[in-house]
Scaffold this motif. Structure first.
Motif, mmCIF file in Angstrom:
data_model
loop_
_atom_site.group_PDB
_atom_site.id
_atom_site.type_symbol
_atom_site.label_atom_id
_atom_site.label_comp_id
_atom_site.label_asym_id
_atom_site.label_seq_id
_atom_site.Cartn_x
_atom_site.Cartn_y
_atom_site.Cartn_z
ATOM 1 N N TYR A 194 152.082 45.494 9.796
ATOM 2 C CA TYR A 194 152.283 45.846 11.205
ATOM 3 C C TYR A 194 151.260 46.877 11.652
ATOM 4 N N TYR A 233 152.950 42.481 14.520
ATOM 5 C CA TYR A 233 153.091 42.223 13.083
ATOM 6 C C TYR A 233 152.535 40.856 12.735
ATOM 7 N N LEU A 254 154.511 41.666 4.937
ATOM 8 C CA LEU A 254 154.808 41.962 6.328
ATOM 9 C C LEU A 254 153.932 43.149 6.702
ATOM 10 N N LEU A 291 162.144 41.361 14.873
ATOM 11 C CA LEU A 291 160.933 40.550 14.938
ATOM 12 C C LEU A 291 161.057 39.540 16.087
ATOM 13 N N ILE A 321 156.978 43.545 16.923
ATOM 14 C CA ILE A 321 157.937 44.160 16.015
ATOM 15 C C ILE A 321 158.481 45.445 16.646
ATOM 16 N N SER A 348 152.352 48.106 5.610
ATOM 17 C CA SER A 348 152.709 46.777 5.104
ATOM 18 C C SER A 348 153.712 46.880 3.970
ATOM 19 N N LYS A 392 152.973 35.565 13.484
ATOM 20 C CA LYS A 392 152.651 36.851 14.113
ATOM 21 C C LYS A 392 153.577 37.049 15.304
#
Length: 399
Positions: A254, A241, A252, A158, A132, A276, A129
């Motif tokens: 967010y 994220y 992924l 990221l 982002i 996602s 985690k």
């Protein structure tokens, strides 16, 4: 889209989603290539010429001071004349794995130990985690895009944090572990039919490196067109994220913190308040289609290569993204974030946190800390990245 483009895109998708057991996670979705929706604007003549990654990964393009060979290999609308294309390419930046933060960096970071008890244990489905950031870069010579066609490509940055950490006040802090992921499309994938091949442009990146080699504008000379200007990257969103595993697939997912209210730009690019994507990493030992190859393969260690076994694609693990030139399939999910945040049965039995609750708590913490970082959304983002906001574009919400 011409019939030739459709054929090329279909071949790429078929290679990316093997119908056997080697199929990429997300292969249950249709594999026909599809342009992302741009419903709010009329089709332009320039759009008909928009190139996709399938058409451009192998093309030669002119470099800029902040673009490496990997990014040059997928550069689209920025390509100039034939003489421009024959300009020498810049040497690729050597990427290193994520570095551990120094004591000074830790003191200045908003990342804090969580002090959890067993009932608050991080669910095993969350592999990573963090924070982002979403950016785009305008086409050569266009500092202020007025429509989607003025965008060259989109980017995701990221910044991972420890899985059991929480966010306090102040900037996130520079741990030297940032990743810059390039998406050779103007927009983000929205449904299972949208299957973009993206790649890791920079890894183990400090904020200074992102400033010097990504955020900043640059000028470069060509033989026939004189000096050309590549604009600075423009922020369009920031949030939290998680990379999650649902067994067969990686995602992924967010949740946006900024902007508080999505604007025209965010909707056109495909950003959502919560979104996602399915993630699958390409095995570098299998050659992809000629039109989808980077100049250099990621330098995975032997243990990572062994993890692929005989698979051409496998669910993305965070460690895959710690290597420059790693290629991954970004598949849109139109059904929201529920699947990406679905709890695993073993976690439910163990009484661990629900993945959705974990990410929502992180988003609440991020919202609080971003409030006081800057005078506006862009100022908050640049303060988080330790950059002077006055030198860079505002967060764009309208064209």
């Amino acid at each position: 889209m011409t019939s030739g483009t459709r054929s090329s895109a279909k071949r790429l998708d078929e290679s990316a989603a093997d119908p056997t057991s080697e199929a990429a996670p997300g292969s249950k979705h249709k594999t026909e290539a599809a342009e992302s929706p741009e419903a709010k604007r009329a089709k332009t003549s320039d759009e008909k010429q928009q190139k996709t990654i399938e058409e451009t990964i192998g093309s030669k393009t002119n470099g800029t001071s902040h673009n490496s060979k990997a990014e040059q290999a997928v550069k689209t609308e920025d390509a100039g004349t034939e003489d421009d294309k024959n300009e020498p390419k810049q040497e690729q930046q050597q990427a290193s794995k994520a570095a551990s933060p120094s004591p000074k960096q830790e003191e200045e970071s908003a990342v804090e130990p969580h002090g959890r008890d067993d009932s608050e244990a991080v669910p095993s489905s969350i592999l990573e985690k963090g924070i982002i950031y979403f950016f785009f870069r305008g086409r050569v010579g266009i500092d202020e895009p007025s429509e989607v066609d003025d965008i060259a490509r989109s980017y995701i940055v990221l910044r991972p944090i420890e899985k059991d950490a929480k966010l306090g006040s102040g900037p996130i802090g520079d741990a030297g572990n940032g990743r810059l992921c390039a998406i050779p499309k103007k927009v983000l994938p929205q449904s299972g039919r949208d299957r973009w091949i993206a790649f890791v442009e920079k890894t183990g990146a400090s904020f200074q490196k992102l400033k010097d080699e990504f955020l900043s504008a640059s000028d470069y000379a060509t033989k026939t067109a004189g000096t050309r200007h590549s604009p600075a990257a423009t922020p369009i969103g920031e949030g939290v994220y998680a990379i999650t595993s649902t067994g067969r697939e990686s995602h992924l997912v967010y949740m946006l913190t900024l902007p508080e209210k999505l604007g025209e730009v965010q909707h056109e690019i495909g950003l959502k308040e919560k979104g996602s994507f399915i993630l699958s990493t390409k095995n570098p030992e299998y050659p992809g289609p000629a039109s989808a190859r980077l100049p250099e393969a990621p330098e995975y260690p032997e243990e990572v290569i062994k993890g692929f076994r005989s698979l051409r694609w496998m669910p993305t693990q965070p460690e895959h993204l710690d290597y420059a030139n790693a290629q991954f399939l970004l598949v849109g999910e139109s059904s929201g974030v529920e699947k990406a945040l679905e709890p695993q049965k073993k976690d439910e039995k163990a009484g661990k946190q629900d993945p959705a609750d974990e990410l929502e708590k992180l988003e609440e913490e991020d919202t609080e800390r971003m409030k006081d970082l800057g005078k506006d959304d862009a100022g908050s983002i640049y303060a988080d990245l330790q950059v002077h906001a006055k030198d860079y574009p505002k967060l764009q919400t309208t064209f």
